[in-house]
Structure formats: structure tokens, C-alpha cells
Scaffold this active site. Structure first.
Site, PDB file in Angstrom:
ATOM      1  CD  GLN A 128     -38.085  35.743 -27.425  1.00 38.73           C
ATOM      2  OE1 GLN A 128     -38.598  34.852 -26.762  1.00 38.73           O
ATOM      3  NE2 GLN A 128     -38.688  36.301 -28.458  1.00 38.73           N
ATOM      4  N   GLY A 129     -34.047  37.349 -24.918  1.00 37.94           N
ATOM      5  CA  GLY A 129     -34.206  38.018 -23.636  1.00 37.94           C
ATOM      6  C   GLY A 129     -35.418  38.920 -23.634  1.00 37.94           C
ATOM      7  CD  GLU A 246     -41.790  33.991 -29.603  1.00 40.33           C
ATOM      8  OE1 GLU A 246     -41.653  33.277 -28.608  1.00 40.33           O
ATOM      9  OE2 GLU A 246     -41.633  35.229 -29.571  1.00 40.33           O
TER      10      GLU A 246
END
Length: 392
Positions: A128-129, A246
Site C-alpha cells: 500500500q502506497g 482496513e
């Protein structure tokens, strides 16, 4: 909300237990038991994912049309609880729980057909960026620039705290495509190949002595616009949807296992009234998390997404785990301070100093300090709860 298991649920639970007894190898159980964070090394998690994929159980929350098992919300809860109790290693959440649902909702038919089967099989391993230096919880202030150049974006900047970027072959990334208007209005969501020229991954070693997170540098990295998820400058909408997955759900089974681990470690401390009171407080907190999760599961069963309730679950789960970790360190005593990362490795022949149950106490404590930061700090979650739940 009826919490009693039906005969069908009981039969399903027995089926899951039989499957775990037959397929969860001693090596995989050891990897799960020695897990010190959300993430397990891919050599273990992908081995377990392959077994689950063959059974059709790798993505409990996915719709059947995309390869999910078609379980009820209660069956998903049962499966998570039984896996936690059996010390099954966690599967990497970035693909299965985070970007996968986003692709289902915002992806083109071509993106769905390409990425979703590869997420299920583990062929694509995602990172994940999101976070950047100086732009952690204030995600809207990100500055990784994406300049349009024909059919590509050219990326320049960096991301930080990028978990398992050194293992991943894919990244979902937030980039800035416009500086006009509010900061949220100029963000775009991209799917990119980690082997793209100009991309560099540098390790960040944690206090626990583990290489889990990284800083990723982009030096004029060319990303095809076909990798854009959703419309240009509309990435904030996609990102908010992803963060609901998330942040919310799935922590109560792990909290229960962690609490039982502390009970097994207590020894002479079990007779200490102060320790017993703290243990009882943690047990009450775990029950509260479980009830909150079941309420959300009931809403999901009605076709609604987690919404702002995911912020409450994220806050509850993270802080309860941290308090259980504190008890574990107390129970481990002096052995918690021994730095022995090699002995923690599954299959390691390095002798452990102290009892087995104390081997991971400090590493879990240190790694889980970040749980109230990643996915949006708990202070941010409380602000979301105040605005969207309490109307303040």
C-alpha cells in the site's frame, strides 16, 4: 441480533475444524503462533493461502461471482475464530481485504478480470502506497507527484512505512494529479507494477528487529493510465472506501487468543490482585470489541458497508490489543527484554532464552504500538466518530 449458532452453523464449525486439523501443518501452526504483527512472511502466508485457495476458502468476504465461498456473516465469523484458535498464519490483507474490494467496486471489467484471480491465487502480492514523510495521518497532504504524459503518469516522490514492499510485486498507490481546490480533490488512485524502472525500495528495521516496513522512492516512474482505479482526481473516494475495510472488523478472535496466551504466561502473577484486575478489564474490553464486530456483521448481512463504525472498531481493537501486550510483557518478566529475533523465526534451531511463551512478548508489544497509528491514527478515528456518529 441472534447470536446463537444454528445447527447449520454448528455443522459448518465442525467442517472448519476438521479442515484445519487435516491441512494446517505443524510448520504453519508454528508460523501463526510466533506471528508478531498483522503480517507473516510470505513463505508462510502464501503457503497457507494456496491451501485455502484450493478449497475455495481464501476470501471469505468476497462475493461468489468473484471467487468467494458464499458464506453468511456468521460463517465468516466462525471461520476467523477457528483459524485464530488453531494458530493459522494470517494472510496478507493488502490484496484480499483492501484493494480487492476496491477493484470490485471501482474497477473496469478488464481490471477485475486481470487482478482479482491473481489476488486469490497469491500470484500478485500487494503493498500500500499511502503514507509519505510528513503526511501520515494527514493523508490528504500527500505530495507524490503524477504528471500526465500521453498514456502514462510520471511519478516522482516517495512513500514511507510501506509494509512488505520488499516482497510485493504490485502496489496500490495514491498520487497527486492536481493542486487545485481542496487537497482531497487532486488525488488519484493507481495500481502499479513494483518492477517498473525508477522505483527503489529501502528497508526500515523496526524496534523489534524486524524488516517489515520500507521507504519507496519514485524517480520518474512511468505508470500506464490503464492502472488508474476510478477517475482522475477522484482517488480520495476510492481511498476512503478502502480504509473502511482496513480499519474495521476481524480482531476479536485474535484478541481472545492473545488473552488466553497471557493467562498461560501468568504463573505466580495469577495470584496478584492487581494483575487479576487488569486481566479482567482486558477480558471485558475483548467482549465489547466482539459485540461491536457482531453488530457490524449484522449490518453487513443487510447489504451495508462498515461505514464510520469501522473507525470505532479500529480504535477499540488497537487499544485493547496494546493493553493485552502490556500484560504479556509483565508476565514474561526479564525474559521479555532478551533480544532474540533469530530464535523467533519459525523452524529456527537457535535456542530460546527463557520459556517459549515469552519469546514473542516484546516483539508483539513493539509492533502493535503502531496499531493505533496505521490505517489512520486513533485520534483521527475519534474525530470521525464525533462528526459522523455523534454529530458533533
Amino acid at each position: 441480533m441472534d447470536l446463537d449458532l444454528t445447527p447449520e452453523d454448528l455443522a459448518f464449525r465442525d467442517e472448519v475444524r476438521a479442515f484445519l486439523a487435516a491441512e494446517l501443518t505443524p510448520e504453519l501452526r508454528e508460523a501463526g503462533a510466533r506471528q508478531t504483527s498483522v503480517f507473516v512472511e510470505p513463505r508462510h502466508s502464501l503457503a497457507w493461502q494456496k491451501i485455502l485457495h484450493a478449497r475455495g476458502w481464501v476470501a471469505p468476504s468476497w462475493p461468489e461471482e468473484y471467487g468467494g465461498p458464499g458464506w453468511t456473516e456468521m460463517q465468516r465469523h466462525i471461520f476467523a475464530a477457528e483459524c485464530a484458535a488453531a494458530s493459522a498464519p494470517s494472510l496478507a490483507p493488502m490484496g484480499l481485504r483492501m484493494v480487492g474490494p476496491c477493484i470490485m467496486r471501482y474497477g473496469t471489467p478488464e481490471q477485475k478480470a486481470h487482478y482479482l484471480p491473481r489476488i486469490l491465487s497469491g500470484e500478485d502480492y500487494w503493498c500500500q502506497g499511502y503514507s509519505e514523510p510528513g503526511s501520515g495521518s494527514d493523508l490528504a497532504s500527500l505530495q507524490l507527484r503524477a504528471v500526465s504524459d500521453g498514456d502514462h503518469y510520471v511519478l516522482s516522490g516517495s512513500k514511507i512505512w510501506t509494509t512488505h514492499a520488499h516482497h510485493a510485486n504490485r502496489m496500490f498507490c495514491l498520487v497527486r494529479t492536481s493542486s487545485e481546490g481542496k487537497p482531497q480533490q487532486g488525488i488519484t488512485f493507481l495500481l502499479l507494477d513494483m518492477a517498473t524502472p525508477g522505483l527503489k525500495v529501502d528497508p526500515i528495521i523496526t524496534l523489534a528487529g524486524e524488516h517489515e516496513v520500507n521507504q519507496v522512492f519514485f524517480d520518474e516512474v512511468r505508470v500506464p493510465k490503464s492502472g488508474r482505479l476510478g477517475e482522475e482526481n477522484q482517488g480520495w473516494t476510492v481511498a476512503k472506501y478502502l480504509l473502511e475495510f482496513e480499519r474495521g472488523g476481524g480482531s476479536a478472535p485474535g484478541l481472545k487468543v492473545a488473552l488466553e496466551r497471557v493467562r498461560g504466561m501468568a504463573g505466580e502473577l495469577a495470584a496478584d490482585p492487581h494483575f487479576r484486575r487488569r486481566l479482567a478489564e482486558r477480558e471485558i474490553a475483548v467482549q465489547a470489541v466482539e459485540m461491536s464486530e457482531l453488530i457490524v456483521l449484522s449490518a453487513l448481512a443487510g447489504g451495508r458497508n462498515p461505514g464510520p463504525a469501522s473507525s470505532m472498531l479500529k480504535t477499540q481493537g488497537a487499544e485493547t490489543m496494546q493493553r493485552i501486550d502490556e500484560l504479556a510483557v509483565d508476565a514474561a518478566g526479564a525474559y521479555a527484554a532478551v533480544f532474540q529475533p533469530h530464535a523467533r523465526e519459525p523452524g529456527s534451531n537457535a535456542p530460546a532464552i527463557g520459556p517459549e511463551h515469552s519469546l514473542t512478548a516484546m516483539a508483539r508489544y513493539l509492533n502493535n504500538r503502531a496499531a493505533s497509528i496505521y490505517g489512520g491514527s486513533n485520534e483521527i478515528q475519534r474525530d470521525i466518530i464525533a462528526r459522523l456518529v455523534l454529530g458533533l
